[in-house]
Design an enzyme around this catalytic site. Structure first.
Site, short mmCIF file in Angstrom:
data_model
loop_
_atom_site.label_atom_id
_atom_site.label_comp_id
_atom_site.label_asym_id
_atom_site.label_seq_id
_atom_site.Cartn_x
_atom_site.Cartn_y
_atom_site.Cartn_z
N GLU A 246 0.84 -1.19 0.00
CA GLU A 246 0.00 0.00 0.00
C GLU A 246 0.89 1.25 0.00
O GLU A 246 1.81 1.32 0.78
CB GLU A 246 -0.91 0.05 1.23
N GLY B 249 2.83 1.05 11.16
CA GLY B 249 2.61 0.26 12.36
C GLY B 249 2.18 -1.14 11.98
O GLY B 249 2.61 -2.13 12.56
N GLU C 12 -3.00 -4.19 6.48
CA GLU C 12 -4.15 -5.09 6.55
C GLU C 12 -4.27 -6.11 5.43
O GLU C 12 -5.36 -6.60 5.16
CB GLU C 12 -5.42 -4.25 6.58
N ASN C 13 -3.17 -6.48 4.73
CA ASN C 13 -3.27 -7.47 3.65
C ASN C 13 -4.32 -8.52 4.00
O ASN C 13 -4.32 -9.06 5.09
CB ASN C 13 -1.93 -8.17 3.45
N GLU D 125 -6.71 -3.33 12.17
CA GLU D 125 -6.40 -4.09 10.96
C GLU D 125 -7.52 -5.08 10.64
O GLU D 125 -7.82 -5.33 9.48
CB GLU D 125 -5.06 -4.83 11.10
N HIS E 183 -10.37 -3.55 8.80
CA HIS E 183 -10.08 -3.41 7.36
C HIS E 183 -10.47 -4.65 6.57
O HIS E 183 -10.65 -4.56 5.36
CB HIS E 183 -8.59 -3.19 7.14
ZN LIG Z 1 -5.45 1.19 8.56
#
Ligand SMILES: [Zn+2]
Length: 786
Positions: free
Chosen positions: A103, A235, A238-239, A271, A274
């Site tokens: 990303e 940090g 979210e794959n 995450e 997401h």
């Molecule tokens: Zn995020």
């Protein structure tokens, strides 16, 4: 153009850090096929035995295919660099793993693709690796075979998803695992670390359960990985089905502080949000990145509040999320939540406080306005309508309009599309309450602009609601004895009570209300709406403040002021921090213990006797309670100036959390020659790339370090640009350190950035310079220190 599927076979040479790829793209195009590709060597492009000519220019790969429908085959190869974006090498303990982080626009560094969130496709990935290594991707294995002494791992096909969510990790991993119905919930990490993922695993399971029910849609993959990555720019990421984390954002052990536990819970639940908001339904383009980030931030707080109600995380939202957002949004250089972005550099720069924090704060304001059940119903129908597809902000507002029967779209359009936020000035004029709005600028400029503000207020103790959607509103309630606006700070606006101090303090103020008054005060001081003397009078009101949120705010402000005005704030700051320490004595709850650590560290920076007493505990560092360790290490560094002992401990530790504490303590040395040694440690490769941003932001708090830190950053700028290429980190870092390190040399700093253009950080530099001038004005307005 439409992409159906990517079939990718990768042969990865772990030792040589190279890969060879054979890619089949099922694609339809009415003209020459245009793909994205960066740093890849393309050797052949063909289809059904027919070879195509192609051209590589910048980050695009154009294939002279003409109108095309079918499978395009691309053979290519690439190198695996020591960076933080795309596919890269992440080092630990003298070895490394290979990992990816795509990303926003970095999938193109692994495979030629239409690297655009709206072009969703299925991915079918197979990798050939050394037989002693493991591989992790978004989906579970379909098969693992041995071929000529090497391992061939084939992963199951993914659902239709955006390119930026693809993941591949290769190396030696350990795992811990639990099941939630038919879903495997797994923490994976480099050897010796994964067992510290127990806490994250529990939070992940509870979050999954919460979201399935809140969103009314199941989690669609058979497994979810939480992977600890030794070097990581963000940090976490979210794959889909393979979320990656900085180790300090995933692992908790007996030496972890309360702040770390809260942070891990918050990031894990963010995450996981997401997986629905972002992965299942994705923004059409990056201008709506905030839809992903602010929603995940808001939902993360909702979940953590449900799991740990005693933590009061809605208070944390104010200080961690709303506050940085409002501060950035007070600048002329801010941007609307819905950003105008084109290039990959632009996109990378908007992963900022506005995108995450202003958006999340506005969602909270809207939920308060629609009611939480109606809000949830709107979100459910939005997810149902756009699953496996893409959507825009307006699609969500329309769903919320339908579910609540209120004009959410009309209100949101204003808040999302306009930069900045309002300040509401309250006065009493001939017995009536007059509310007036305008855009707030930290510079003190005035600009008429109108937002539809859902106002929640209390007058004479009676709650009152209204939508202020014009410049001025007059309210008559008879004799006013007490007044309070923006109750519990659910609204994204500031309140300037003009000459009404007595009425305000006569109102029944909640903890969040008292936080809000302090929070606005520092902005009003900088904007010249409040004098320094009046500000100090207000600060003194908080010295006996019993609650975490307002006390933490004032402590943060005094630490900030110390970093720019130095000794001129020391007496007030010392009194405040001493009085707070006295209040905390004997309190044993988690929040008090965290607060004691923060307050002690702040006091150690300005009080040499206290620093020496605190630092004396350093020889028994391992027995110090985790929340106090950073303070003790800082006290030791500050008063004993002993670089060697601290660095020895730094080298011995393998936990990121512990390493960062010790690293931060070394930024507090008073002696320039010790700070130089710290910089040598960085240049010698002993400080992780991800932690160098932490180091630089910490060093801004030390007035003794300003000159040497500014010289060091300048001399290392080309190295920093290389390290953070493609991540947006440099932009965020410069925004943070320019306004502090630049005090006393505004012209020089401005000249430097004029002469040294950095397109990837231009917005951060602009915001940094704007803040610098405002801070310098305050410094210049104060009497010279004696
Ligand atoms: Zn995020």
């Amino acid at each position: 153009m439409r992409v159906e599927r990517y079939d990718l076979f990768l042969d990865v040479s772990f030792r040589d850090l190279r890969f060879a790829g054979k890619l089949l793209i099922t694609i339809e195009s009415r003209e020459d096929i245009s793909l994205n590709s960066v740093g890849l060597h393309i050797s052949n492009v063909s289809s059904n035995g027919r070879t195509f000519r192609f051209e590589q220019k910048g980050d695009s790969l154009t294939v002279n295919s003409g109108p095309f429908k079918g499978k395009l085959e691309i053979q290519y190869s690439g190198k695996i660099p020591d960076t933080l974006a795309g596919i890269y090498k992440a080092s630990y303990d003298g070895t490394y793993i290979i990992t990816t982080d795509f990303e926003a626009a970095n999938a193109r560094r692994l495979l030629p693709c239409v690297d655009h969130p709206e072009y969703k496709a299925e991915f079918k990935l197979t990798v050939r690796i050394d037989k002693d290594l493991d591989a992790i991707s978004n989906t579970p294995f379909e098969s693992v075979k041995m071929e000529d002494g090497r391992k061939v791992v084939s992963f199951q096909k993914t659902p239709r998803m955006s390119t930026y969510l693809l993941y591949l990790g290769i190396g030696k991993f350990e795992e811990i695992k639990e099941r939630l119905d038919s879903i495997d919930v797994i923490v994976a990490g480099t050897p010796g670390r994964a067992h510290n993922g127990e806490f994250a695993l529990k939070v992940a399971k509870k979050s999954l359960e919460f979201y399935r029910s809140y969103f009314g849609t199941p989690y669609v993959l058979p497994k979810v990985h939480l992977i600890g990555i030794p070097e990581f720019a963000a940090g976490a990421m979210e794959n889909w089905g393979a979320m990656t984390f900085r180790e300090a954002a995933l692992y908790v052990d007996k030496n972890s502080s309360f702040a770390t536990r809260k942070n891990v819970a918050q990031i894990v639940s963010h995450e996981l949000a997401h997986q629905w908001f972002g992965n299942l339904v994705t923004m059409k383009w990056w201008n709506d990145l905030w839809l992903n980030e602010s929603f995940a931030t808001f939902m993360g707080h909702k979940v953590v509040d449900a799991i740990f109600p005693e933590w009061n995380v809605w208070e944390d939202l104010l200080i961690d999320v709303t506050s940085p957002a409002m501060n950035m949004d007070s600048l002329r250089s801010t941007h609307p939540i819905e950003a105008n972005v084109k290039s990959p550099d632009d996109i990378q720069e908007i992963f900022d406080a506005i995108t995450y924090g202003k958006g999340a704060s506005i969602l909270r304001m809207i939920e308060a306005y629609t009611g939480s059940d109606e809000f949830r119903k709107g979100v459910q129908s939005y997810l149902e309508r756009y699953a496996f597809s893409n959507a825009e902000g307006a699609d969500l507002w329309n769903s919320l309009d339908e579910s609540s029967g209120r004009q959410v779209a009309r209100i949101m359009t204003e808040w999302i599309g306009k930069p900045g936020h309002p300040v509401v000035t309250a006065i009493i004029d001939r017995g009536k309450i007059v509310l007036r709005q305008e855009r707030f600028f930290l510079s003190g400029e005035h600009d008429q602009a109108i937002w539809p503000i859902p106002i929640v207020m209390k007058a004479n103790g009676q709650p009152k609601r209204l939508l202020l959607d014009k410049e001025e509103e007059t309210i008559e309630i008879g004799n006013v004895n007490s007044l309070q606006l923006n109750s519990d700070r659910t609204g994204f606006y500031r309140v300037h009570y003009k000459g009404l101090d007595e009425l305000v303090w006569a109102a029944k103020l909640s903890t969040s209300d008292r936080w809000g008054i302090a929070f606005d005060a520092i902005a009003f001081l900088l904007a010249k709406r409040m004098t320094f003397e009046d500000y100090l009078v207000l600060v003194k009101k908080y010295s006996n403040e019993p609650n975490y949120l307002p006390a933490r705010e004032v402590s943060d402000q005094l630490a900030f002021l110390y970093s720019i005005v130095g000794s001129r704030i020391i007496d007030v700051s010392r009194d405040f921090h001493k009085s707070q320490l006295a209040h905390l004595e004997g309190k044993v709850d988690d929040t008090a213990s965290m607060m004691r650590g923060i307050i002690s560290a702040r006091l150690a920076m300005i009080d040499d006797d206290y620093a020496a007493r605190l630092g004396a505990r350093f020889d028994k560092y391992e027995t110090v309670e985790p929340d106090m360790r950073e303070a003790v290490a800082e006290g030791y560094a500050r008063s004993y100036g002993d670089f060697e002992t601290i660095v020895k401990k730094y080298r011995q530790n393998i936990s990121d959390e512990e390493k960062v504490r010790l690293l931060v303590s070394m930024t507090t040395f008073k002696e320039p020659q010790l700070l130089s040694k710290l910089f040598e440690l960085v240049e010698g490769g002993e400080v992780k790339k991800q932690d160098q941003t932490v180091l630089i932001s910490a060093i801004t708090r030390n007035p003794y370090a300003k000159d040497i830190a500014w010289s060091w950053i300048k001399s290392g700028m080309s190295r920093l640009r290389q390290v953070y290429e493609g991540t947006g980190d440099l932009s965020r870092l410069l925004q943070l350190c320019i306004p502090i390190l630049g005090i006393g040399r505004v012209e020089e700093v401005e000249r430097y950035f004029n002469e040294n253009r950095m397109p990837e950080a231009q917005n951060g530099i602009k915001a940094g310079l704007e803040k610098l001038k405002i801070y310098q004005r305050l410094v210049d307005s104060l009497p010279i220190a004696t």
